[in-house]
Write a protein that holds these residues in place. Structure first.
Motif, mmCIF file in Angstrom:
data_model
loop_
_atom_site.group_PDB
_atom_site.id
_atom_site.type_symbol
_atom_site.label_atom_id
_atom_site.label_comp_id
_atom_site.label_asym_id
_atom_site.label_seq_id
_atom_site.Cartn_x
_atom_site.Cartn_y
_atom_site.Cartn_z
ATOM 1 N N ASP A 94 -15.375 -21.792 70.867
ATOM 2 C CA ASP A 94 -16.438 -22.580 71.696
ATOM 3 C C ASP A 94 -17.418 -21.401 72.267
ATOM 4 O O ASP A 94 -16.796 -20.433 72.692
ATOM 5 C CB ASP A 94 -15.763 -23.350 72.854
ATOM 6 C CG ASP A 94 -16.552 -24.381 73.397
ATOM 7 O OD1 ASP A 94 -17.781 -23.728 74.075
ATOM 8 O OD2 ASP A 94 -16.375 -25.417 73.441
ATOM 9 N N ASP A 136 -15.626 -26.415 68.531
ATOM 10 C CA ASP A 136 -16.730 -26.917 69.039
ATOM 11 C C ASP A 136 -17.522 -27.486 68.069
ATOM 12 O O ASP A 136 -17.871 -26.630 67.027
ATOM 13 C CB ASP A 136 -17.490 -26.193 70.222
ATOM 14 C CG ASP A 136 -18.638 -26.496 70.910
ATOM 15 O OD1 ASP A 136 -18.700 -27.960 70.905
ATOM 16 O OD2 ASP A 136 -19.462 -26.024 71.264
ATOM 17 N N VAL A 137 -18.291 -28.474 68.045
ATOM 18 C CA VAL A 137 -19.372 -28.891 67.215
ATOM 19 C C VAL A 137 -20.650 -28.272 67.251
ATOM 20 O O VAL A 137 -21.165 -27.740 66.277
ATOM 21 C CB VAL A 137 -19.578 -30.500 67.093
ATOM 22 C CG1 VAL A 137 -20.554 -30.788 66.236
ATOM 23 C CG2 VAL A 137 -18.225 -31.137 66.831
ATOM 24 N N THR A 192 -16.077 -31.919 71.567
ATOM 25 C CA THR A 192 -17.397 -31.912 71.298
ATOM 26 C C THR A 192 -18.036 -32.783 72.592
ATOM 27 O O THR A 192 -17.226 -33.865 73.106
ATOM 28 C CB THR A 192 -17.869 -32.337 70.194
ATOM 29 O OG1 THR A 192 -19.533 -32.617 70.196
ATOM 30 C CG2 THR A 192 -17.314 -33.785 69.656
#
Length: 238
Positions: free
Chosen positions: A30, A74-75, A104
Motif C-alpha cells: 500500500d 492496494d488497488v 481498496t
C-alpha cells in the motif's frame, strides 16, 4: 533497494532468521504509510509476520527472492496499480499461485466483481480499517488460512488413500506368496524358513494396520521428528 525504499520486513523490525517456521507471512502492499502501519500492527498482534511494501515494484522485487503465504494489495497506487501487480504475479511461475486479497477504497459491487474475476481470493473495503470494524479483516485473513489448510489436508488424505490401495495390493501378493510357500510345505514348521514366513505375515498385518489408521485420519496433527521437521502423528488417530 535505495534509501527511499518503503519495503519493511515487519512494522517492528522482525528478525527474518528467527521467526517461527509456522508463522504465516503476509506481504502488505500500500502506498499510504498510515494504512501500512495500522494493518501491519493489527495483523502482527494476531501473530502473523508482516512484510510491507509501498509500491508494486518493491513488492515484485521482494518476491523474486522471498516467499510469502498471502499478499494484501492496494488497488489504487501510483506507478503500478494493484491490477498491474496482479497480472505480473500471474505471469511469473514463482508467484502465479500466490493468494491475493485486494484492500481498496473502491467498494462497489461491480468493482468487487472485477477484482474477483481478475483472480483475487477476496476483495475488502478500506472502510474496515477502523477499530470497530477491523475484526472483519482479521476474520477474512484467518478464514482463508483455515480453508487453505483444510484443502491441503483433503489433498494429502486423498493421496494417502490412493497410495494405501496400491500398497495393500502389493501386501496381498506378499501374503499370498507366503501362504503358498507354507501350504506347499516348502519350509518345515520348525525351520528357519518357517520363522521368516511368520515374520513376513506379521509384518504385513502391522503395515495393514498402519495403512488403516492413515485412511481414517480426519484431522491433521503432527509431532516433532527431528529439528525443523515434523511427521504425521499416527498415535493421535483414533
Amino acid at each position: 533497494m535505495d534509501g527511499s525504499s518503503t519495503l519493511n520486513a515487519g512494522c517492528r523490525g522482525i528478525d527474518l532468521n528467527t521467526t517461527d517456521q509456522k508463522t504465516r507471512v503476509i506481504l502488505l502492499v500500500d502506498d499510504d504509510p498510515s494504512v501500512r502501519e495500522y494493518v501491519c500492527g493489527t495483523l502482527e498482534r494476531q501473530e502473523f509476520r508482516v512484510v510491507t511494501a509501498g509500491t508494486g515494484i518493491e513488492a515484485l522485487d521482494y518476491l523474486k527472492t522471498e516467499v510469502v503465504d498471502l499478499m494484501i494489495l492496494d488497488v489504487q497506487m501510483p506507478e503500478m496499480s494493484g491490477y498491474e501487480v496482479l497480472a505480473r504475479l500471474r505471469n511469473d511461475a514463482r508467484s502465479e499461485k500466490l493468494p491475493v486479497i485486494f484492500l481498496t477504497v473502491e467498494d462497489s459491487r461491480g468493482q468487487e466483481a472485477d477484482g474477483l474475476r481478475a483472480g483475487v481470493i477476496d476483495y475488502i473495503s478500506k472502510d474496515v480499517l477502523r477499530p470497530d470494524r477491523v475484526d472483519i479483516l482479521l476474520y477474512r485473513v484467518r478464514n482463508f488460512f483455515v480453508w487453505q489448510e483444510n484443502e491441503r489436508l483433503r489433498g494429502a488424505i486423498a493421496t494417502m488413500v490412493a497410495a494405501n490401495h496400491e500398497i495393500n495390493n502389493l501386501l496381498m501378493v506378499i501374503q499370498g506368496s507366503a501362504d503358498i510357500m507354507r501350504l506347499s510345505r516348502m519350509c518345515d514348521s520348525e525351520s528357519e524358513g518357517a520363522e521368516l514366513l511368520k515374520r513376513i505375515s506379521d509384518s504385513r498385518k502391522d503395515i495393514s494396520s498402519v495403512l488403516e489408521r492413515i485412511s481414517s485420519i480426519d484431522r491433521w496433527e503432527t509431532t516433532a521428528y527431528i529439528k525443523g521437521i515434523e511427521m504425521l502423528d499416527l498415535e493421535s488417530v483414533a
